[in-house]
Design a protein around this motif. Structure first.
Motif, PDB file in Angstrom:
ATOM      1  N   ALA A 176     -13.182 -48.740   4.860  1.00  0.00           N
ATOM      2  CA  ALA A 176     -13.335 -47.899   3.670  1.00  0.00           C
ATOM      3  C   ALA A 176     -14.798 -47.503   3.597  1.00  0.00           C
ATOM      4  N   VAL A 177     -15.064 -46.280   3.152  1.00  0.00           N
ATOM      5  CA  VAL A 177     -16.434 -45.769   3.109  1.00  0.00           C
ATOM      6  C   VAL A 177     -16.761 -45.294   1.702  1.00  0.00           C
ATOM      7  N   TYR A 178     -17.820 -45.857   1.127  1.00  0.00           N
ATOM      8  CA  TYR A 178     -18.294 -45.454  -0.197  1.00  0.00           C
ATOM      9  C   TYR A 178     -19.693 -44.838  -0.068  1.00  0.00           C
ATOM     10  N   ARG A 187     -39.775 -12.387  10.149  1.00  0.00           N
ATOM     11  CA  ARG A 187     -39.520 -13.269  11.278  1.00  0.00           C
ATOM     12  C   ARG A 187     -39.815 -14.726  10.940  1.00  0.00           C
ATOM     13  N   GLU A 188     -40.474 -14.971   9.804  1.00  0.00           N
ATOM     14  CA  GLU A 188     -40.802 -16.333   9.399  1.00  0.00           C
ATOM     15  C   GLU A 188     -39.949 -16.805   8.221  1.00  0.00           C
ATOM     16  N   THR A 189     -38.814 -16.157   7.996  1.00  0.00           N
ATOM     17  CA  THR A 189     -37.915 -16.586   6.927  1.00  0.00           C
ATOM     18  C   THR A 189     -37.031 -17.699   7.464  1.00  0.00           C
ATOM     19  N   ILE A 190     -37.541 -18.918   7.380  1.00  0.00           N
ATOM     20  CA  ILE A 190     -36.834 -20.066   7.936  1.00  0.00           C
ATOM     21  C   ILE A 190     -36.792 -21.185   6.909  1.00  0.00           C
ATOM     22  N   GLY A 191     -35.967 -22.149   7.185  1.00  0.00           N
ATOM     23  CA  GLY A 191     -35.859 -23.298   6.284  1.00  0.00           C
ATOM     24  C   GLY A 191     -35.481 -24.553   7.031  1.00  0.00           C
ATOM     25  N   ILE A 192     -35.987 -25.678   6.542  1.00  0.00           N
ATOM     26  CA  ILE A 192     -35.674 -26.979   7.125  1.00  0.00           C
ATOM     27  C   ILE A 192     -35.187 -27.883   5.997  1.00  0.00           C
ATOM     28  N   CYS A 193     -34.080 -28.571   6.236  1.00  0.00           N
ATOM     29  CA  CYS A 193     -33.549 -29.475   5.222  1.00  0.00           C
ATOM     30  C   CYS A 193     -33.124 -30.782   5.889  1.00  0.00           C
ATOM     31  N   ASP A 194     -33.686 -31.890   5.426  1.00  0.00           N
ATOM     32  CA  ASP A 194     -33.332 -33.210   5.937  1.00  0.00           C
ATOM     33  C   ASP A 194     -32.396 -33.900   4.953  1.00  0.00           C
ATOM     34  N   TYR A 195     -31.237 -34.331   5.444  1.00  0.00           N
ATOM     35  CA  TYR A 195     -30.242 -34.983   4.602  1.00  0.00           C
ATOM     36  C   TYR A 195     -30.256 -36.494   4.824  1.00  0.00           C
ATOM     37  N   TYR A 196     -30.132 -37.229   3.729  1.00  0.00           N
ATOM     38  CA  TYR A 196     -30.080 -38.684   3.759  1.00  0.00           C
ATOM     39  C   TYR A 196     -28.824 -39.136   3.015  1.00  0.00           C
ATOM     40  N   PHE A 197     -27.999 -39.940   3.682  1.00  0.00           N
ATOM     41  CA  PHE A 197     -26.778 -40.451   3.071  1.00  0.00           C
ATOM     42  C   PHE A 197     -26.751 -41.972   3.202  1.00  0.00           C
ATOM     43  N   ASP A 198     -26.433 -42.637   2.109  1.00  0.00           N
ATOM     44  CA  ASP A 198     -26.373 -44.094   2.067  1.00  0.00           C
ATOM     45  C   ASP A 198     -24.923 -44.507   1.829  1.00  0.00           C
ATOM     46  N   LEU A 199     -24.356 -45.224   2.795  1.00  0.00           N
ATOM     47  CA  LEU A 199     -22.936 -45.545   2.763  1.00  0.00           C
ATOM     48  C   LEU A 199     -22.685 -47.049   2.767  1.00  0.00           C
ATOM     49  N   LEU A 200     -21.711 -47.465   1.974  1.00  0.00           N
ATOM     50  CA  LEU A 200     -21.211 -48.837   1.996  1.00  0.00           C
ATOM     51  C   LEU A 200     -19.934 -48.842   2.818  1.00  0.00           C
ATOM     52  N   ILE A 201     -19.923 -49.625   3.912  1.00  0.00           N
ATOM     53  CA  ILE A 201     -18.763 -49.716   4.789  1.00  0.00           C
ATOM     54  C   ILE A 201     -18.047 -51.024   4.513  1.00  0.00           C
ATOM     55  N   VAL A 202     -16.766 -50.938   4.167  1.00  0.00           N
ATOM     56  CA  VAL A 202     -15.958 -52.119   3.866  1.00  0.00           C
ATOM     57  C   VAL A 202     -14.961 -52.329   5.006  1.00  0.00           C
ATOM     58  N   CYS A 208     -16.963 -48.754  -8.955  1.00  0.00           N
ATOM     59  CA  CYS A 208     -16.384 -48.142 -10.164  1.00  0.00           C
ATOM     60  C   CYS A 208     -16.686 -46.655 -10.268  1.00  0.00           C
ATOM     61  N   GLU A 209     -17.532 -46.135  -9.385  1.00  0.00           N
ATOM     62  CA  GLU A 209     -17.878 -44.709  -9.405  1.00  0.00           C
ATOM     63  C   GLU A 209     -16.699 -43.897  -8.858  1.00  0.00           C
ATOM     64  N   ASN A 210     -16.201 -42.964  -9.659  1.00  0.00           N
ATOM     65  CA  ASN A 210     -14.984 -42.224  -9.315  1.00  0.00           C
ATOM     66  C   ASN A 210     -15.093 -41.443  -8.017  1.00  0.00           C
ATOM     67  N   GLU A 211     -16.231 -40.820  -7.761  1.00  0.00           N
ATOM     68  CA  GLU A 211     -16.361 -39.952  -6.596  1.00  0.00           C
ATOM     69  C   GLU A 211     -17.060 -40.632  -5.416  1.00  0.00           C
ATOM     70  N   ALA A 212     -17.240 -41.943  -5.478  1.00  0.00           N
ATOM     71  CA  ALA A 212     -17.976 -42.639  -4.426  1.00  0.00           C
ATOM     72  C   ALA A 212     -17.121 -42.903  -3.186  1.00  0.00           C
ATOM     73  N   LEU A 213     -15.822 -43.052  -3.347  1.00  0.00           N
ATOM     74  CA  LEU A 213     -14.949 -43.385  -2.218  1.00  0.00           C
ATOM     75  C   LEU A 213     -14.712 -42.143  -1.366  1.00  0.00           C
ATOM     76  N   LEU A 214     -15.186 -42.195  -0.125  1.00  0.00           N
ATOM     77  CA  LEU A 214     -15.049 -41.069   0.798  1.00  0.00           C
ATOM     78  C   LEU A 214     -13.878 -41.234   1.750  1.00  0.00           C
ATOM     79  N   HIS A 215     -13.545 -42.476   2.072  1.00  0.00           N
ATOM     80  CA  HIS A 215     -12.444 -42.727   3.001  1.00  0.00           C
ATOM     81  C   HIS A 215     -11.863 -44.100   2.715  1.00  0.00           C
ATOM     82  N   ALA A 216     -10.543 -44.193   2.678  1.00  0.00           N
ATOM     83  CA  ALA A 216      -9.865 -45.454   2.407  1.00  0.00           C
ATOM     84  C   ALA A 216      -8.898 -45.754   3.550  1.00  0.00           C
ATOM     85  N   GLY A 217      -9.444 -46.304   4.637  1.00  0.00           N
ATOM     86  CA  GLY A 217      -8.611 -46.669   5.774  1.00  0.00           C
ATOM     87  C   GLY A 217      -7.969 -48.026   5.603  1.00  0.00           C
TER      88      GLY A 217
END
Length: 291
Positions: free
Chosen positions: A75-77, A94-109, A159-168
């Motif tokens: 299960a992934v939260y 020509r310099e219209t660019i963007g950089i975005c770094d994503y960080y995700f913190d997951l609890l694996i059960v 208890c967070e409603n939208e925290a559960l991403l996968h329930a295997g």
């Protein structure tokens, strides 16, 4: 390098102390005297706004990689999500660019202990997808024991409603503590005492590092700073979330603090190769000294 590190250390301790002082004010408000339980909103940081799985392709890809790479059901939260971006838009098309770094913190059960496997898998997924994934790994039995002890951290995540991403595996059978992670005033006082101990330890290491001249034992100086930051991180996590990490290396602790508070990300932003190099050298100084 040492001057920059010293400034960062002072900033970390100042921010930690300010946060703690602010929290104590809410504890000591008169109306809390008449309540057996203290509302967790008074001592837990505000919830992080999280995105649903379908709203972020990187997160969805990361979950799929985890499902494919781990042989047993999991299960992934999601308990933390942040992004750093830098965009250039101007008359130079020509310099219209963007950089975005994503960080995700997951609890694996999982049903069995897979921490070693996830430790190896985490950097591979980060490199493959181009994100920063931070994984916490617990078995169902381990989490249930924490819930039975009224853990604020696990109650908040589960208890967070939208925290559960996968329930295997089955995760609808958690038995939550009757206090739902809210601590009594006596428990808060006990946590406060423990924080003061961590704070004293951190200040001792910090002052010890400051007392060493830059031309003397540089490695020892950085090692003391490393230990000071470790104690500060442990104190924050234990006090605010009642959570004691299963890894005490600074890389793990600092990443975990970055999940809950903004100021650690600001002190060590790790937005450039130089930032990442400095942080890597700093957190691995203990390992280098033991070799």
């Amino acid at each position: 390098m040492l001057k920059r590190l010293e400034a960062k250390m002072e900033a970390l301790h100042l921010n930690a102390e300010q946060i703690f002082s602010h929290v104590l004010q809410s504890f000591e408000q008169p109306y809390t005297e008449n309540h057996h339980l203290i509302d967790q909103e008074h001592y837990l940081p505000r919830e992080i706004t999280i995105s649903k799985l379908d709203d972020n392709a990187c997160l969805k890809d990361a979950v799929e990689q985890l499902k494919l790479s781990i042989s047993e059901p999991i299960a992934v939260y999601l308990f933390g999500h942040r992004a750093r971006s830098f965009f250039i838009e101007g008359i130079n098309e020509r310099e219209t660019i963007g950089i975005c770094d994503y960080y995700f913190d997951l609890l694996i059960v999982s049903e069995t202990d897979i921490r070693e496997q996830l430790s190896s898998l985490q950097p591979l997924i980060n490199e493959r997808i181009g994100i920063s994934l931070f994984l916490l790994s617990f078995t169902k039995v381990q989490i249930q024991k924490e819930l039975d002890k009224n853990s604020p951290f696990f109650h908040r995540v589960l208890c967070e409603n939208e925290a559960l991403l996968h329930a295997g595996l089955e995760v609808s059978d958690w038995h939550f503590h009757e206090s739902k992670g809210m601590r009594t005033k006596q428990e808060v006082e006990t946590a406060r005492t423990k924080w003061y101990q961590r704070k004293d330890n951190a200040n001792g290491f910090l002052h010890g590092g400051n007392a060493i001249d830059n031309s003397e034992e540089v490695v020892i100086k950085v090692l003391l700073y490393n230990q000071a930051m470790e104690q500060a991180c442990l104190g924050l996590l234990e006090f605010f979330y009642g959570y004691t990490p299963y890894q005490h290396n600074l890389h793990h602790l600092y990443n975990l603090c970055c999940s809950f508070w903004y100021f650690p990300n600001d002190i060590f932003p790790r937005a450039t190769k130089e930032d990442k190099r400095l942080f890597k050298e700093f957190v691995h100084v203990v390992k280098e000294c033991s070799l």
